[in-house]
Write an enzyme that holds these catalytic residues in place. Structure first.
Site, mmCIF file in Angstrom:
data_model
loop_
_atom_site.group_PDB
_atom_site.id
_atom_site.type_symbol
_atom_site.label_atom_id
_atom_site.label_comp_id
_atom_site.label_asym_id
_atom_site.label_seq_id
_atom_site.Cartn_x
_atom_site.Cartn_y
_atom_site.Cartn_z
ATOM 1 N N HIS A 188 0.900 -1.219 0.094
ATOM 2 C CA HIS A 188 0.310 -0.417 0.044
ATOM 3 C C HIS A 188 0.748 0.914 -0.298
ATOM 4 O O HIS A 188 1.398 1.589 0.682
ATOM 5 C CB HIS A 188 -0.732 0.008 1.005
ATOM 6 N N ASP A 190 0.944 5.238 0.004
ATOM 7 C CA ASP A 190 0.446 6.138 -0.315
ATOM 8 C C ASP A 190 1.442 8.001 -0.818
ATOM 9 O O ASP A 190 2.170 7.665 -0.431
ATOM 10 C CB ASP A 190 0.290 6.704 1.162
ATOM 11 N N ASP A 302 -7.330 1.600 2.686
ATOM 12 C CA ASP A 302 -6.916 1.951 3.169
ATOM 13 C C ASP A 302 -8.323 3.928 3.681
ATOM 14 O O ASP A 302 -8.063 3.903 5.340
ATOM 15 C CB ASP A 302 -5.823 2.740 3.647
ATOM 16 N N ASP A 439 2.153 -1.084 4.362
ATOM 17 C CA ASP A 439 2.039 0.300 3.507
ATOM 18 C C ASP A 439 3.840 0.256 3.589
ATOM 19 O O ASP A 439 4.327 -0.234 4.380
ATOM 20 C CB ASP A 439 2.276 1.572 4.973
ATOM 21 N N HIS A 581 -6.368 9.725 -0.131
ATOM 22 C CA HIS A 581 -6.975 9.340 1.726
ATOM 23 C C HIS A 581 -6.419 10.112 2.547
ATOM 24 O O HIS A 581 -6.698 10.139 3.876
ATOM 25 C CB HIS A 581 -7.472 8.237 2.320
HETATM 26 ZN ZN LIG Z 1 -2.985 4.956 3.029
#
Ligand SMILES: [Zn+2]
Length: 1143
Positions: A188, A190, A302, A439, A581
Site C-alpha cells: 500500500h 500512500d 485504507d 504500507d 486518503h
Molecule cells: Zn493509506
C-alpha cells in the site's frame, strides 16, 4: 420643448411595438419541450415568464425615459443627449436581442435580472418517481436500519477482540469442495502522508516496483497487486523497453494485477464524485494508453469509511468486483456472524438492481499481515516473514516468526491452516482471500524472498496433505473473485443465489472502542475549501478548453500550444493526487500539506490561464486580452481582488464565463477605484448597479477601493461582455450607494456612504424572503419564505468542543470531545449592516469568527437562499474544535436528517444516543437537510466538513479544529497549522407541497437546492480585459449551446482527449429531485433525462459521431444515431458520451 415631448412619445410607441413584436416573434420560435400534456403546460408557463420579463424590462426603460422627461420639463437640458442615446441603445439592443434569439431554434430567452419567476416548474413523473415511490427491490440489509438495531456494546471477543471465538468443523471441506486459499502479496503506497509524494517515490516506491520486476521474474509462482497509478506512472516513465515488456508479460500471465488503478486510492468522505471520477479516469486512461490493460477489480483498503458512491462509480466504469476494509468493527462483526461480508452493494435509490456491485469486506481490524491471515493477530504476525528476527520490525505480540524448515513445516502449516479455516468460515464460498502486505512493503529484495520461500514451503506442505482438503497458492484479487464465481457457479461480478443485497454506506468508521474517525471530516478545512475551488476551476477550464479547441478548426492554436495540454494534465493530476486518503482528509504531515497545496496553487494558476486563453479565442481575435480578477500571494492565503481602474473616458470590459450548462443570473462583485459607475450589459443597456465599501477595519472603509455589484445574466456554457465606466456623483440613476448601519457600537465620519446607528435587530429582505438577525449576537434568528408564507426559526450559534482528558485524545483523524459543546461567548459582538437594492448583508465580528449573512436580489432562485460566510481563525486556541450550530423549529421525526455522499446522493441519518457523540458526525460534502411535514431546511456548503444533528431541529457543522497531539494512527503529530479560513454556505427554507413518503433510507434534494448547490460550487468566472482593450476587440457574447440543458441534467464535464483533437467526453448527471417543493426562479425548462445531442451545440460545432462509453471512457459502445432521436438518461445516473467533431 413640445418637439422633444413628441419625439419621446414616438419613441415610447416604438418601445411598445418592439416589445409586442418580440413577444409574438419569440412565441413562434418557442422551445419545443415535450410532447405530452405536462410539457405543453410547461411551455405555456415558460412563455408567460418570457412575456413577463420583457414587459418588466421595457417598463424599466420607460421609467427611465419618464424620469428624464421630468428633468427636461424642469428645464434640465443635460439629459437630452442621454435620452437620445438611450432610445438609440434600446433600439440597437432589441435588434441585437432578436439576433440573439432568432437564429437559434429551441433557445429560451434569458430572464432579465430583476425578474423572478414565481411559477414553479413542473417536473416529469419519472423524475419525481424515485423520491415518491417505495423501492420494490430494496436491499435486504440496509445500513441505517442495521445501525438502529445493533446495541454497539463492544464485548471482548478474545483473540479476535472485536469478534468472537470462531469454531468450525474440518469436515466442511471435502475433496469435491476443498478450501481454496489465495495469498495476495500487496504493497500500500500512500502518495504523500508522512513523506511527500517525491520522497516516498525516491525512498521506497521505485525500489518496490524495481524489485517487483526482478522477483516476479525469479519466483515463477509469486504474484503481486499494486494500485496507485500516480506512483506507477512515474516509475514507468523511467523504465526501459525490456522492463516494460516484462511488466506486460506478468500482467498477461495474471501474476501481476493493478486493481482499481486510480491515480490514488481516493478518500470517500470529503471528495466530490466528479473528482473521484477524474482521478479514476486519469489513472485508468494512463494505464490503458501505456500498458494496454483495463482494471476490473477494485481495492480500497485504507480510506477511512466507505461510500456507496464509489460502488456506483466503479460499477458504471465496468468493474466487476470490489474490496473494502475500513468499516466500523460492530458492522463487520454483524455481517460476519451471518457470513454476509460478501454482498451485492446496491444504491438505495436503485429501483431495478442494475447498480449491484459485488463487494468483499475484509473482516478484521486492519489490512496488515497480523490482521489478514485469520482472527488471531498473535499467530498471523508469525507468518509475516519481513518480521524475522534481525529485521527492523518485530511482532508486538512478542512471538517472532521463524523460517519455515522441514523440521517445523508440519506444525507451522497446521497452525496457519487453522487461521485460514476460521477466516473462511466467515464467508460462504470456501474460497478465502489472504492479503499479504502492508504500507510500502516489498521495498527490499530480502522481503520478497522471505515471503515467497517460506509461504511456498507452507503451501507445498498443505497442498500435499490430501486429507486437509486445501489448495493454497499466491494469487491476485481477480484470481480470488474468479475462483469464488466458479465455486458459486456464476459469472464474476454476478450475484450468487444466497448472497445478500446491501444498501447504504459505511460511515462513520470506528476502528476500536469509541474511536470514531470523524475528526478528518473537518481537519485542515482551508484545503478542503481550496480543493473545491480548484475542482471548479479545473472543470471550467476543461469545458472552455474543449469549446475553444472544437471551434478552432482552422488556426489550430490549440494544437500548437502544447503548453496548454501540459498545464491541463498537470492540473488534472494535482487535483487527482489531492483526492488521496491522506491529502484532502487533512491527515498528513505539515510539510506534506504544503507540498500538495503548492501543486493545487499551481493548478489554480494553470486553469485560470487556460480559461483566459480559451475565452480569448472564443470572445476575441486578440492575444493577451485578459488580466486576473484575483490573485493569491501564497498557497495558504485568501485571494485578493484586483482593482479595476475606471475612467470616464474609456469603458473597461469584463467578460463573464458560465461553466454550467444552464442559464444563470449572478450578482458579481468587481473591485473598482470609483464609488460611482455606469455598468452596461452586452446589449449596451445600462443596468442597475450598487456600490459597497471595502472595509479597512470595523468602522473605516477605503476611499479608493470599492465593490461594484451588478447582475450578470449569461447563457449555459456561454460568455458575455459587460462594460464599466466611471460616472460622476448622481449621474447614473441606476447606480446606488449602499447604506451603512452600525448596530452595536461604531461610527464613521467618512463622506462617501450614508450611515446611521441603529440599535435594533436587523431585517434583510428581498421580494421572496425576509430574515431576522439579532443585533446582540450578530447571528441569524429567523427565515421567512414570503412566497410560501412560511416562517422558521433558524438560530445560528457558534459552539466549541475541547479534547477529553484521558490518554487518548483528538487528533487529525479522531474526534474525542470532552463532552457536549459549549457556547462560544464573545463579550461584545460588533454588528454592522450594509444595505442596497441588489445585495444586503450583515457582518458580525465575534471571537474566532467573522460571520457574514447576505440576502441577494439576483432575480433568480438565489433570491431564496441566505448566503452565509464564516471566516474562521482559531490560531489562538489549543485542543479546540469550532462549530456552527443551527437551531430550527423543524420537528424532524426520530431525529432523522440527511447528508450527501460525495455530492452525488443523499443518505438518511439518525441521531443515536447509544453511539457516542463523535460517532454521530457524518461527512457533508455539499449538502444536508432536515424536514418535517410542512417544511424542509437545507444547508448547502461550498467545502466538505463534518456535521451532525444532535437534537431535534438542530444541525451542527464543524468549521475548524486545532489539536496539540497525535491520535496514534501513525501520523505522529497534531494539527496546528491552522489558517484564516473562509467557508461558504447557503440556507434554504422550503414549504412541502406534497407529502412524499420518504420511507427509504435515501433522500433527494429539491430542484432548487440542487441548482443552488451547483451555483455555489461553480461560481461565474470573471475575466477583466486589460485597460488597453477596446470594444471592437471583444465580442458581446458567445453562445456555444443551441439550448441549455434540461433542469434535470448537469454537465459534469466536457473533457478533451489530449491525444486526439476531435474527441471529447461529455459527462452528464441526471438529478432526481424531490418534487414535493415548488421550483421557483429557475432559468431552465424541464425535459426529464432526454437530450438531443445532435442539437445540443450551436451550429458552428459539427458533431460527427457519438458513442456511449463507461465512466472511465475505456469501454465504448457502438456509435448511436444521435441526429434522429434524443438519448435518455435515467434519474440519478451518470452517463458519458464520446463526441467526435469533424474539423
Ligand atoms: Zn493509506
Amino acid at each position: 420643448m413640445r418637439r422633444n415631448v413628441a419625439f419621446f412619445g414616438a419613441a415610447m410607441f416604438c418601445v411598445g411595438c418592439f416589445s409586442l413584436y418580440l413577444m409574438l416573434e419569440s412565441s413562434t420560435t418557442s422551445p419545443r419541450v415535450m410532447n405530452d400534456q405536462d410539457g405543453e403546460v410547461d411551455k405555456i408557463e415558460w412563455k408567460i415568464q418570457e412575456i413577463e420579463q420583457e414587459l418588466k424590462k421595457n417598463h424599466e426603460t420607460i421609467i427611465r425615459i419618464k424620469e428624464m422627461l421630468s428633468d427636461l420639463s424642469k428645464g434640465d437640458n443635460i439629459n437630452v443627449d442621454k435620452l437620445k442615446n438611450l432610445v438609440d441603445q434600446f433600439e440597437k439592443s432589441q435588434n441585437n436581442k432578436k439576433k440573439f434569439i432568432q437564429p437559434q431554434e429551441n433557445k429560451p430567452v434569458l430572464l432579465n435580472q430583476t425578474q423572478f419567476s414565481k411559477t414553479g416548474i413542473t417536473l416529469s413523473p419519472d423524475t419525481c418517481e424515485l423520491a415518491e415511490k417505495p423501492n420494490p427491490v430494496g436491499p435486504n440489509i440496509e445500513m441505517l436500519q442495521t445501525f438502529a438495531t445493533l446495541p454497539f456494546s463492544n464485548p471482548d471477543g478474545g483473540v479476535w477482540k472485536q469478534g468472537w471465538d470462531i469454531t468450525y468443523s474440518p469436515s466442511r471441506w471435502t475433496t469435491d469442495r476443498p478450501l481454496k486459499v489465495f495469498v495476495i502479496p500487496h504493497s500500500h503506497n500512500d502518495p504523500g502522508w508522512i513523506k511527500t509524494f517525491d520522497r516516498y517515490f525516491q525512498d521506497q516506491t521505485r525500489h518496490i516496483l524495481d524489485n517487483m520486476v526482478q522477483k516476479l521474474e525469479q519466483h515463477s509462482k509469486m504474484t503481486f497487486i499494486y494500485a496507485e497509478m500516480s506512483f506507477f506512472s512515474t516509475w514507468w516513465s523511467q523504465q526501459n523497453d525490456a522492463t516494460k515488456e516484462k511488466v506486460k508479460r506478468f500482467l498477461n500471465e495474471g501474476r501481476l494485477e493493478l486493481p482499481t488503478a486510480g491515480w490514488v486510492m481516493t478518500d470517500e468522505a470529503n471528495s466530490h464524485y466528479s473528482a473521484m471520477l477524474d482521478q479514476l479516469i486519469e489513472g485508468n486512461n494512463w494505464l490503458f494508453e501505456n500498458v494496454g490493460v483495463r482494471p476490473d477489480s477494485a481495492w480500497s483498503i485504507d480510506p477511512f469509511g466507505q461510500s456507496s458512491t464509489m460502488a456506483y462509480l466503479l460499477k458504471k466504469t465496468g468493474f466487476k468486483n470490489m474490496l473494502i476494509q475500513r468499516v466500523h468493527y460492530t458492522i463487520k462483526k454483524y455481517l460476519a456472524e451471518k457470513s454476509n461480508l460478501e454482498f451485492m452493494w446496491r444504491q438505495n435509490w436503485d429501483l431495478s438492481g442494475k447498480t449491484d456491485m459485488f463487494c468483499h469486506m475484509m473482516p478484521f481490524y486492519s489490512y496488515d499481515v497480523p490482521h489478514t491471515c485469520g482472527p488471531d493477530p498473535k499467530i498471523c504476525c508469525q507468518y509475516d516473514f519481513k518480521r524475522l528476527p534481525g529485521g527492523k520490525i518485530a511482532c508486538p505480540w512478542r512471538i517472532a516468526p521463524v523460517p519455515i524448515t522441514d523440521g517445523n513445516v508440519a506444525q507451522k502449516a497446521e497452525t496457519l491452516l487453522d487461521q485460514y479455516r476460521k477466516k473462511a468460515s466467515l464467508y460462504k464460498s470456501d474460497v478465502v482471500l489472504i492479503p499479504l502486505g502492508d504500507d510500502f512493503r516489498y521495498d527490499k529484495p530480502d522481503e520478497w524472498d522471505n515471503q515467497y520461500n517460506n509461504y511456498q514451503k507452507l503451501f507445498d506442505y498443505m497442498n500435499a496433505k490430501s486429507d486437509w482438503h486445501v489448495e493454497a497458492k499466491f494469487g491476485t484479487l481477480r484470481d480470488y473473485f474468479e475462483a469464488l464465481a466458479n465455486r458459486e457457479k456464476v459469472k464474476r461480478g454476478e450475484r450468487p443465489d444466497n448472497y445478500p443485497i446491501l444498501g447504504g454506506d459505511f460511515f462513520t468508521y470506528a476502528d476500536r472502542d469509541d474511536h470514531y474517525w470523524s475528526g478528518y471530516f473537518t481537519s485542515r478545512p482551508f484545503y478542503k475549501r481550496m480543493d473545491r475551488i480548484v475542482e471548479a476551476h479545473l472543470r471550467a477550464a476543461e469545458i472552455a478548453y474543449s469549446l475553444a479547441r472544437i471551434a478552432d478548426t482552422k488556426k489550430s492554436i490549440f494544437d500548437s500550444d502544447k503548453n496548454m495540454a501540459e498545464m491541463l494534465t498537470f492540473s488534472r493530476r494535482s487535483l487527482a493526487l489531492f483526492q488521496h486518503h491522506d491529502a484532502i482528509t487533512g491527515t498528513e504531515k505539515d510539510f506534506v500539506v504544503v507540498d500538495y497545496a503548492m501543486k493545487l496553487l499551481k493548478s489554480l494558476e494553470n486553469t485560470k490561464k487556460i480559461i483566459q486563453k480559451s475565452t480569448e479565442y472564443l470572445m476575441s481575435d486578440g492575444n493577451d486580452v485578459f488580466t486576473l480578477d484575483e490573485t493569491r500571494q501564497s498557497q495558504d492565503s485568501i485571494p485578493e481582488k484586483q482593482i479595476i481602474k475606471l475612467s470616464s473616458a474609456n469603458e473597461r470590459y469584463v467578460v463573464f464565463y458560465n461553466s454550467l450548462a444552464s442559464n444563470r443570473s449572478v450578482i458579481v462583485s468587481i473591485w473598482v477605484n470609483s464609488p460611482y459607475a455606469i455598468v452596461k450589459n452586452e446589449f449596451g443597456q445600462i443596468i442597475q448597479s450598487q456600490c459597497n465599501p471595502v472595509w479597512t477595519n470595523n468602522e473605516q472603509y477605503s476611499t479608493d477601493q470599492f465593490k461594484l455589484l451588478f447582475v450578470v445574466t449569461v447563457g449555459g456554457l456561454g460568455m458575455v461582455r459587460y462594460s464599466i465606466e466611471k460616472a460622476g456623483r448622481g449621474e447614473n440613476q441606476l447606480h446606488s450607494l449602499a447604506k451603512i448601519y452600525f448596530h452595536s457600537s461604531g461610527n464613521n465620519y467618512q463622506k462617501i456612504f450614508d450611515y446611521q446607528s441603529d440599535r435594533s435587530d436587523v431585517t434583510l429582505e428581498n421580494r421572496e424572503i425576509s430574515i431576522k438577525i439579532s443585533r446582540n449576537t450578530g447571528t441569524l434568528q429567523e427565515i421567512k419564505n414570503k412566497l410560501d408564507d412560511i416562517t422558521s426559526q433558524v438560530k445560528v450559534e457558534f459552539i466549541y468542543y475541547g479534547t477529553r482528558g484521558t490518554k487518548e485524545k483528538s487528533g487529525a483523524y479522531l474526534f474525542l470531545p470532552d463532552g457536549l459543546a459549549k457556547q462560544l461567548s464573545s463579550p461584545s459582538v460588533f454588528v454592522r449592516s450594509t444595505k442596497g437594492p441588489l445585495s444586503s448583508e450583515v457582518n458580525s465580528f465575534m471571537k474566532n469568527v467573522e460571520h457574514k449573512i447576505r440576502v441577494e436580489n439576483a432575480g433568480d432562485m438565489k433570491n431564496l437562499g441566505v448566503e452565509i460566510e464564516n471566516i474562521v481563525d482559531i490560531r489562538s486556541e489549543q485542543n479546540y474544535e469550532l462549530g456552527m450550530r443551527i437551531v430550527t423549529d423543524i420537528q424532524n421525526e426520530d431525529n432523522e436528517y440527511f447528508t450527501d455522499l460525495n455530492g452525488f446522493q443523499m443518505q438518511k441519518r439518525r441521531y443515536f444516543s447509544k453511539i457516542p457523540l463523535q460517532g454521530n458526525f457524518y461527512p457533508m460534502a455539499t449538502m444536508a437537510y432536515m424536514e418535517d411535514k410542512n417544511k424542509r431546511f437545507t444547508v448547502l456548503t461550498g467545502q466538505s466538513l463534518g456535521c451532525a444533528s444532535l437534537h431535534t431541529g438542530w444541525l451542527e457543522i464543524m468549521q475548524d479544529r486545532r489539536m496539540k497531539q497525535d491520535d496514534n494512527r501513525g501520523l505522529g503529530q497534531g494539527v496546528l497549522d491552522n489558517k484564516r479560513t473562509p467557508h461558504r454556505f447557503r440556507f434554504l427554507l422550503e414549504k412541502r407541497i406534497s407529502s412524499g413518503t420518504n420511507a427509504q433510507s435515501t433522500g433527494f434534494a429539491s430542484l432548487t437546492a440542487s441548482k443552488l448547490s451547483d451555483d455555489l460550487i461553480h461560481s461565474i468566472f470573471v475575466l477583466p480585459a486589460k485597460s488597453s482593450i477596446n470594444s471592437p476587440q471583444i465580442k458581446h457574447f458567445v453562445t456555444t449551446l443551441n439550448q441549455p440543458l434540461n433542469c434535470e441534467l448537469h454537465a459534469v464535464n466536457l473533457r478533451s482527449d489530449l491525444k486526439n483533437r476531435n474527441n471529447y467526453a461529455l459527462i452528464l448527471h441526471r438529478t432526481a429531485p424531490n418534487c414535493g417543493f415548488k421550483s421557483r426562479g429557475l432559468f431552465c425548462t424541464p425535459g426529464g433525462g432526454k437530450i438531443n445531442l445532435g442539437k445540443l451545440f450551436s451550429a458552428s460545432y459539427h458533431l460527427s459521431e457519438v458513442k456511449t462509453t463507461s465512466l472511465n471512457l475505456l469501454w465504448d459502445d457502438k456509435p448511436i444515431e444521435f441526429n434522429k432521436l434524443p438519448v435518455e438518461i435515467a434519474p440519478m445516473e451518470l452517463e458519458v458520451f464520446k463526441l467526435t467533431f469533424s474539423s
